[in-house]
Design a protein around this motif. Structure first.
Motif, PDB file in Angstrom:
ATOM      1  N   GLU A 247       0.844  -1.194   0.000  1.00 34.70           N
ATOM      2  CA  GLU A 247       0.000   0.000   0.000  1.00 34.70           C
ATOM      3  C   GLU A 247       0.878   1.242   0.000  1.00 34.70           C
ATOM      4  O   GLU A 247       1.794   1.367   0.816  1.00 34.70           O
TER       5      GLU A 247
ATOM      6  N   GLU B 237      -6.041   1.047   7.020  1.00 29.77           N
ATOM      7  CA  GLU B 237      -7.228   0.193   6.939  1.00 29.77           C
ATOM      8  C   GLU B 237      -7.509  -0.205   5.494  1.00 29.77           C
ATOM      9  O   GLU B 237      -7.251   0.550   4.565  1.00 29.77           O
ATOM     10  N   LYS B 238      -8.046  -1.410   5.340  1.00 25.83           N
ATOM     11  CA  LYS B 238      -8.419  -1.919   4.018  1.00 25.83           C
ATOM     12  C   LYS B 238      -9.632  -2.824   4.170  1.00 25.83           C
ATOM     13  O   LYS B 238      -9.617  -3.751   4.984  1.00 25.83           O
ATOM     14  N   SER B 239     -10.688  -2.513   3.442  1.00 26.49           N
ATOM     15  CA  SER B 239     -11.936  -3.282   3.486  1.00 26.49           C
ATOM     16  C   SER B 239     -12.457  -3.431   4.917  1.00 26.49           C
ATOM     17  O   SER B 239     -12.898  -4.514   5.329  1.00 26.49           O
TER      18      SER B 239
END
Length: 456
Positions: free
Chosen positions: A313, A334-336
């Motif tokens: 990322e 944060e992701k999903s």
């Protein structure tokens, strides 16, 4: 609260009155002590406040604080004076390294741009007899790069049985000393093993630079100009791996405030001069800093590196969210809807206590914490931006923050000098010499201290 030194005595600092905290003591100059009159005698005077010993305000007595200050000021002027005498066998090369958080103080205090302030400071030091004046940013580059690698390694190795996280920064000597002398296990295993910028600068000057100049390390007297008094304590236990071994990387630490007082009291004629480099470059380099509001920005640099290395990322602007107070902030990736990384910055002794309490209870949600003993970060170090009664000069500090923010940011990875030094000085980025020169180990309460450490 009861606070222990390694002698396990109750700390008297917590019960002092305001008058005791702000009482000051005069530190006599070497010339005064010896009954001499020398051209440097009036420059050596400095007032040390009893609240200045450690930023955590808990672990060093007033007497020990005075000893540290006297030793440094005395040695510095002794070398300056000896270099003016005929016996060249006692002459030493004087090198001064300036912390990047000190320069905004000189700029704000003397109403100069940060570049002009660095040239004024450099010219002043050289007018006293200093031979080289360096910037410690390159040492912070090394410290941050090694911290980045260590965090990624810890993250991958972490498990419930043998927790490698959270990783706590180790660049602040006040915090590290408190962790070693008071907290011990279970805190010290979480300290990052990367050496602080001051320790690495000592190695660069006494090892790399000394060899470039064909000098024995003990022929160099290395001074650090720093924003806080804690670095004086740190200097007492530094060892540098040099050809002669056993050389202390930093011989003397003077705070920005002590240097400014010297500048104000001096009638020495000053010609402005550019900062030197370890590589002998003639071209003046642009001043740069790391991505921290008032410090070297370990959190921001390690966060970006970990996001890319661990989760591929790319993070641009790092967004901080204040929690308990402005000196306790959180950053998350944060992701999903899932939190991949949770970092925090904890500045000041009260926030440090909260971090330690949660860590001991096993209720600690963070992967990484940037810990600094001074509220507000390094710019607010006790050795600068203080009023005559020992309180923070808020107006001056605000000017310093603006000046620091305007200095261009450069990623440590972008420094060609650092990459060259990894190869030329350390035999590569993963060599045994990297571990020796750039990493350290920590002692806990009751363990034997270094032979050069303060006698408590």
């Amino acid at each position: 609260m009861k606070c222990e030194h390694c002698t396990r005595k109750e700390c008297s600092k917590k019960t002092k009155t305001d008058d005791q905290e702000n009482a000051s003591v005069d530190v006599p100059s070497p010339a005064q002590e010896n009954g001499e009159k020398g051209e440097f005698h009036k420059l050596a005077d400095a007032k040390i406040f009893l609240s200045d010993c450690l930023a955590c305000d808990s672990c060093v007595s007033a007497e020990e604080g005075i000893q540290v200050s006297q030793q440094n000021a005395k040695d510095f002027f002794q070398v300056l004076n000896l270099n003016k005498k005929c016996d060249t066998s006692k002459h030493r090369v004087l090198a001064v390294s300036v912390c990047p958080q000190s320069l905004p103080y000189f700029a704000a205090k003397f109403s100069l741009s940060v570049t002009d302030a660095s040239r004024r400071l450099c010219g002043f030091l050289k007018s006293l007899g200093v031979h080289y004046v360096f910037d410690t940013t390159i040492a912070a580059d090394f410290s941050i790069l090694e911290s980045q690698k260590e965090f990624v390694r810890r993250f991958r190795q972490h498990n419930e049985e043998e927790p490698a996280l959270p990783m706590l920064t180790s660049a602040c000597p006040g915090w590290v000393r408190y962790a070693e002398r008071v907290l011990g296990h279970p805190v010290t295993p979480h300290l990052c093993t990367a050496k602080s910028p001051q320790q690495i600068m000592g190695s660069l000057v006494k090892d790399y630079f000394a060899r470039r100049q064909n000098l024995s390390p003990d022929k160099i007297f290395h001074v650090i100009v720093a924003p806080c008094y804690d670095k004086k304590l740190e200097a007492l236990q530094e060892d540098v791996l040099t050809a002669s071994r056993g050389s202390r990387g930093t011989d003397c630490v003077l705070t920005s405030g002590e240097i400014a007082q010297m500048m104000e009291q001096s009638d020495v004629s000053v010609r402005e001069a550019a900062l030197d480099t370890l590589f002998g470059d003639v071209k003046e380099e642009e001043l740069r800093r790391h991505d921290g509001a008032g410090s070297d920005g370990y959190l921001a640099h390690i966060f970006r590196h970990a996001a890319k290395e661990l989760f591929n990322e790319d993070v641009g602007e790092v967004t901080y969210r204040a929690l308990r107070n402005k000196d306790f902030q959180e950053v998350t990736l944060e992701k999903s809807g899932e939190v991949l990384l949770r970092f925090a910055a904890a500045y000041g002794f009260r926030n440090i206590q909260n971090v330690v309490l949660k860590l001991k209870k096993g209720k600690f949600p963070y992967h990484f914490v940037e810990v600094l003993a001074c509220a507000g970060g390094c710019l607010n170090g006790r050795g600068q931006a203080q009023t005559t009664d020992g309180r923070t000069d808020k107006a001056l500090l605000q000017k310093m923050k603006g000046i620091y923010a305007d200095i261009p940011v450069q990623l440590p990875e972008a420094s060609t000098h650092v990459q060259e030094l990894y190869q030329e000085w350390l035999d590569g980025t993963d060599s045994p010499r990297v571990q020796e020169a750039l990493h350290t180990a920590y002692q806990g309460p009751g363990q034997p201290a270094d032979s050069r450490d303060i006698k408590w």
